[in-house]
Scaffold this motif. Structure first.
Motif, short mmCIF file in Angstrom:
data_model
loop_
_atom_site.label_atom_id
_atom_site.label_comp_id
_atom_site.label_asym_id
_atom_site.label_seq_id
_atom_site.Cartn_x
_atom_site.Cartn_y
_atom_site.Cartn_z
N GLU A 1 6.95 25.85 -25.83
CA GLU A 1 6.07 24.72 -26.13
C GLU A 1 4.58 24.77 -26.07
N LEU A 2 4.18 24.98 -24.98
CA LEU A 2 2.80 25.00 -24.67
C LEU A 2 2.11 26.08 -25.33
N HIS A 3 2.56 27.48 -24.98
CA HIS A 3 1.93 28.39 -25.47
C HIS A 3 2.14 28.66 -27.04
N PHE A 4 3.38 29.03 -27.37
CA PHE A 4 3.68 29.35 -28.76
C PHE A 4 3.47 28.29 -29.76
N ILE A 5 3.49 26.90 -29.56
CA ILE A 5 3.52 26.00 -30.40
C ILE A 5 2.05 25.40 -30.28
N ASN A 6 1.68 25.15 -28.97
CA ASN A 6 0.20 24.73 -28.99
C ASN A 6 -0.72 25.63 -28.60
N GLY A 7 -0.50 26.59 -28.53
CA GLY A 7 -1.57 27.84 -28.29
C GLY A 7 -2.37 27.45 -26.81
N LYS A 8 -1.58 26.96 -26.04
CA LYS A 8 -2.38 26.89 -24.68
C LYS A 8 -1.47 27.66 -23.56
N LYS A 9 -2.23 28.34 -22.70
CA LYS A 9 -1.35 28.98 -21.46
C LYS A 9 -0.80 27.98 -20.59
N VAL A 10 0.15 28.40 -19.96
CA VAL A 10 0.79 27.71 -18.98
C VAL A 10 0.17 27.98 -17.65
N GLU A 11 -0.90 27.29 -17.28
CA GLU A 11 -1.77 27.80 -16.23
C GLU A 11 -1.02 28.08 -14.76
N ARG A 12 -0.12 27.15 -14.54
CA ARG A 12 0.51 27.26 -13.22
C ARG A 12 1.40 28.57 -13.11
N LEU A 13 1.53 29.10 -14.12
CA LEU A 13 2.40 30.35 -14.17
C LEU A 13 1.37 31.70 -14.36
N GLU A 14 0.21 31.37 -14.64
CA GLU A 14 -0.67 32.76 -14.95
C GLU A 14 -1.14 33.54 -13.79
#
Lengths: 103, 103
Positions: free
Chosen positions: A88-101
């Motif tokens: 949802e966050l990365h592929f749909i909204n183009g944002k990274k999931v920062e807590r997992l990065e």
């Protein structure tokens, strides 16, 4: 050929000698792959997102490891339950999931 | 962590059920991986280039398939003897090996 917008690589500890054993595999990486496929299908992203299983990325203590290109975002300690957030966050909204990065 | 400048993914037909069989594997993809590792070491590119084996990319008739990120360059019908050209032209000189590229 049609190239994917996002290409997600999931370590499943697949070795080139045909063995599949290692840290990511032991931590349910096969379920991570399956969840990605289900979520991508459910969100009608099959034309945009490709999922590929891999061998070891060499940072096993951060596993299960998921890498997304072309951005080159590396995610650590991913669980099957994290997959919907990445989709949802990365592929749909183009944002990274920062807590997992992995920085 | 230090991210690679180039990340090269080689299909070795590694399946998530632990089997390793498929077109790329049957066409000597394991030797392609090994040649990449040898050439990267010989050219002192280990800090810049990472090699990872993968499962199927879904375009078996173009195999063995090699994909280079972050550019997203897809190479087809790669043989072990093509590896030195990819290393020299692509990783050292930053140019694609056009004769192998999947457009």
């Amino acid at each position: 050929m049609r190239k994917p917008k996002y290409h997600v690589f999931v370590c499943t500890s697949s070795r080139i000698n045909g063995q599949q054993k290692g840290y990511c595999f032991s931590k349910d990486a096969v379920s991570i792959i399956q969840r990605f496929m289900e979520e991508i299908e459910a969100n009608e992203l099959t034309d945009e997102v490709m999922v590929t299983n891999t061998g070891c990325f060499g940072i096993c203590s951060s596993g299960p490891v998921v890498v997304v290109y072309p951005e080159g975002v590396w995610y650590k300690e991913v669980t099957p339950d994290d997959v919907s957030e990445i989709v949802e966050l990365h592929f749909i909204n183009g944002k990274k999931v920062e807590r997992l990065e992995i920085k």
